[in-house]
Design a protein around this motif. Structure first.
Motif, PDB file in Angstrom:
ATOM      1  N   GLY A 111       0.828  -1.210   0.000  1.00 40.89           N
ATOM      2  CA  GLY A 111       0.000   0.000   0.000  1.00 40.89           C
ATOM      3  C   GLY A 111       0.856   1.250   0.000  1.00 40.89           C
ATOM      4  N   PHE A 112       1.925   1.256   0.757  1.00 45.20           N
ATOM      5  CA  PHE A 112       2.821   2.405   0.812  1.00 45.20           C
ATOM      6  C   PHE A 112       3.492   2.623  -0.537  1.00 45.20           C
ATOM      7  N   MET A 114       2.398   1.633  -3.473  1.00 46.28           N
ATOM      8  CA  MET A 114       1.381   2.047  -4.430  1.00 46.28           C
ATOM      9  C   MET A 114       1.054   3.539  -4.241  1.00 46.28           C
ATOM     10  N   LYS A 115       1.044   3.980  -3.000  1.00 47.35           N
ATOM     11  CA  LYS A 115       0.784   5.365  -2.697  1.00 47.35           C
ATOM     12  C   LYS A 115       1.885   6.236  -3.264  1.00 47.35           C
ATOM     13  N   LEU A 116       3.154   5.773  -3.108  1.00 46.54           N
ATOM     14  CA  LEU A 116       4.293   6.507  -3.619  1.00 46.54           C
ATOM     15  C   LEU A 116       4.270   6.564  -5.161  1.00 46.54           C
ATOM     16  N   GLY A 118       1.618   6.342  -6.911  1.00 41.61           N
ATOM     17  CA  GLY A 118       0.411   6.996  -7.343  1.00 41.61           C
ATOM     18  C   GLY A 118      -0.569   6.054  -8.004  1.00 41.61           C
ATOM     19  N   GLY A 120      -3.653   3.678  -8.080  1.00 40.61           N
ATOM     20  CA  GLY A 120      -4.881   3.467  -7.360  1.00 40.61           C
ATOM     21  C   GLY A 120      -5.376   4.697  -6.636  1.00 40.61           C
ATOM     22  N   ALA A 121      -4.812   5.875  -6.884  1.00 42.17           N
ATOM     23  CA  ALA A 121      -5.250   7.070  -6.162  1.00 42.17           C
ATOM     24  C   ALA A 121      -6.338   7.800  -6.842  1.00 42.17           C
TER      25      ALA A 121
END
Length: 121
Positions: A111-112, A114-116, A118, A120-121
């Motif tokens: 998740g981290f 993927m957040k980095l 971008g 799925g945001a």
């Protein structure tokens, strides 16, 4: 002469009485011997039966002790098996906890990342 006849009858009567007492004693002794023989026979039979029963009890005791030893070994084996199973269960719990933590950490890292990135945001 009349008195002489009575004197002759008296020893004959006494001899008859003595013979009767002797016969009674002989019959009584024969009866006692028979009863004694029967008592001795019963005692011998009782002794033989006692010896037989002693052997039966000894055999039964041996069989009982063997069975008891067998059951004791089974109980000890069951306790050992139960301890092994408890160890496996504890090991499984630790592994499951470790795997769960690993999956949770992997999800957190994913998740981290993927957040980095971008995604799925």
């Amino acid at each position: 002469m009349g008195g002489g006849m009575a004197e002759q009858e008296q020893p004959v009567g006494l001899a008859v009485q003595i013979a009767e007492v002797r016969r009674i004693l002989e019959v009584g002794l024969t009866d006692l011997r028979g009863q004694l023989a029967l008592v001795l026979q019963r005692a011998e039979h009782g002794e033989r039966r006692h010896e037989e029963l002693v052997k039966v009890v000894a055999d039964m005791r041996g069989t009982f002790n063997e069975r008891l030893d067998e059951l004791e070994k089974r109980v000890q084996g069951g306790e050992l098996e139960r301890a092994k199973v408890a160890g496996v269960v504890e090991w499984s719990k630790r592994k499951a906890t470790g795997i769960s933590l690993g999956i949770g950490a992997a999800g957190l890292v994913l998740g981290f990342v993927m957040k980095l990135l971008g995604v799925g945001a």
